[in-house]
Design an enzyme around this catalytic site. Structure first.
Site, short mmCIF file in Angstrom:
data_model
loop_
_atom_site.label_atom_id
_atom_site.label_comp_id
_atom_site.label_asym_id
_atom_site.label_seq_id
_atom_site.Cartn_x
_atom_site.Cartn_y
_atom_site.Cartn_z
N ASP A 52 45.34 42.70 37.40
CA ASP A 52 44.67 42.87 38.69
C ASP A 52 44.29 44.31 39.02
O ASP A 52 44.01 44.63 40.17
CB ASP A 52 45.57 42.33 39.81
N ASP A 113 40.03 34.50 37.32
CA ASP A 113 40.11 35.64 38.23
C ASP A 113 39.77 36.96 37.54
O ASP A 113 39.22 37.89 38.15
CB ASP A 113 41.52 35.79 38.81
#
Length: 340
Positions: A52, A113
């Protein structure tokens, strides 16, 4: 923000008028609170336990560099890209999602993602002149393009590869209903992410894939235009909502429209933004400073059902500014350029 619908946000979005407080003159400098918030992420630029890092450093350190020119922001963002590169598997040509880089558990798992994290290595290549970053990002996108979209343009949340050979194992999910369903926030990440990697590479097949994903999501929306948490959940379209998926999708659609010249994507984005602003904003809640409600973090784990999520606020604001102040937004997040 809580009174935007009453001020006629929908009409003003469609007309292109800017509400008070969004003047570009007020955005010429980052408030100290914004820089202080970005600075608190400094230790995370060495974090090799998560994919992330793009989510963390593109809207903070990269943006701070674009607006201030401060070299520490640029250098720190490249350092974060170096950490992300440690998660790249050259055999499978993907960036693994979870776990320590030397942990065999989930070593072959990557998720939709991660498409949103690819702009960080793309930034690092532009700043350093080293193509290894963009090459890894592009190869990850090509792998995702090969295994994620189904025949109808829907995507699972996750996909597993053999980490030693790169051979496909099959689709999976963590936050979606099933491995064959379509988690709405993941579909939005994919639409936005494939459009962005097109802008960084000029590979039009990425743009085609983004449109494919967008078309499925738009066809799956209910009449209220607020996505359910999974487009194939058994009780959809009357299941738990995920307004964050709508805000992210709106941003992706606006960029997709700009990249393709297809006005219907922009019109769909405006309808999403209006629907979210009319039915999903907080007004009299105790949810701190949150703006958007009706978001679902992880329905299968019953973790955060119709709550407020910070990325919903972020992407709603980005979507509104993309409509009202597109040139200023481009200056901040740099999504206009396509390689010759």
């Amino acid at each position: 923000m809580g009174v935007l619908p009453e001020r006629g946000l929908g009409r003003r979005l469609l007309a292109g008028d800017a509400p008070d407080g969004l003047s570009p003159q007020r955005g010429r400098q980052i408030p100290h609170a914004g820089l202080d918030s970005a600075q608190r992420l400094a230790p995370r630029r060495y974090d090799t336990t998560t994919h992330d890092l793009g989510f963390l450093f593109c809207p903070s350190w990269v943006t701070a560099w674009r607006l201030t020119g401060g070299d520490k922001w640029r250098t720190g963002a490249v350092e974060a890209a170096d950490s992300l590169m440690q998660r790249y598997n050259p055999r499978g040509r993907f960036i693994r999602a979870w776990g320590a880089v030397n942990d065999p558990h989930n070593a072959g798992r990557f998720i939709i993602d991660t498409m949103m994290n690819l702009d960080l290595p793309a930034f690092a290549s532009r700043q350093t002149g080293d193509e290894k970053y963009l090459r890894a990002a592009t190869e990850h996108a090509m792998t995702a393009q090969r295994v994620f979209p189904g025949a109808d343009g829907s995507t699972p949340h996750a996909f597993d590869l053999d980490p030693d050979t790169g051979a496909p194992v099959g689709p999976a999910t963590v936050q979606g209903y099933s491995s064959s369903s379509c988690w709405s926030r993941g579909q939005a990440w994919g639409t936005y992410g494939f459009t962005t990697i097109y802008r960084r590479t000029g590979d039009r097949q990425f743009l085609v894939t983004a449109g494919w994903l967008a078309d499925f999501a738009l066809g799956a929306l209910g009449s209220d235009r607020v996505p359910v948490w999974d487009y194939r959940a058994p009780q959809q379209p009357h299941d738990s909502k995920d307004a964050s998926a709508g805000a992210i999708m709106a941003c992706g659609l606006l960029d997709l429209s700009a990249a393709t010249g297809r006005q219907h994507y922009r019109e769909a984005a405006l309808r999403l933004l209006v629907a979210l602003s009319q039915t999903c904003l907080t007004r009299k809640s105790s949810r701190g400073e949150a703006v958007v409600a009706r978001c679902t973090r992880n329905r299968p784990d019953e973790d955060g059902i119709e709550i407020s999520l910070p990325y919903a606020d972020y992407y709603l604001l980005e979507g509104i500014l993309r409509v009202l102040k597109p040139h200023d937004v481009d200056r901040v997040i740099g999504l206009s350029a396509v390689p010759a």
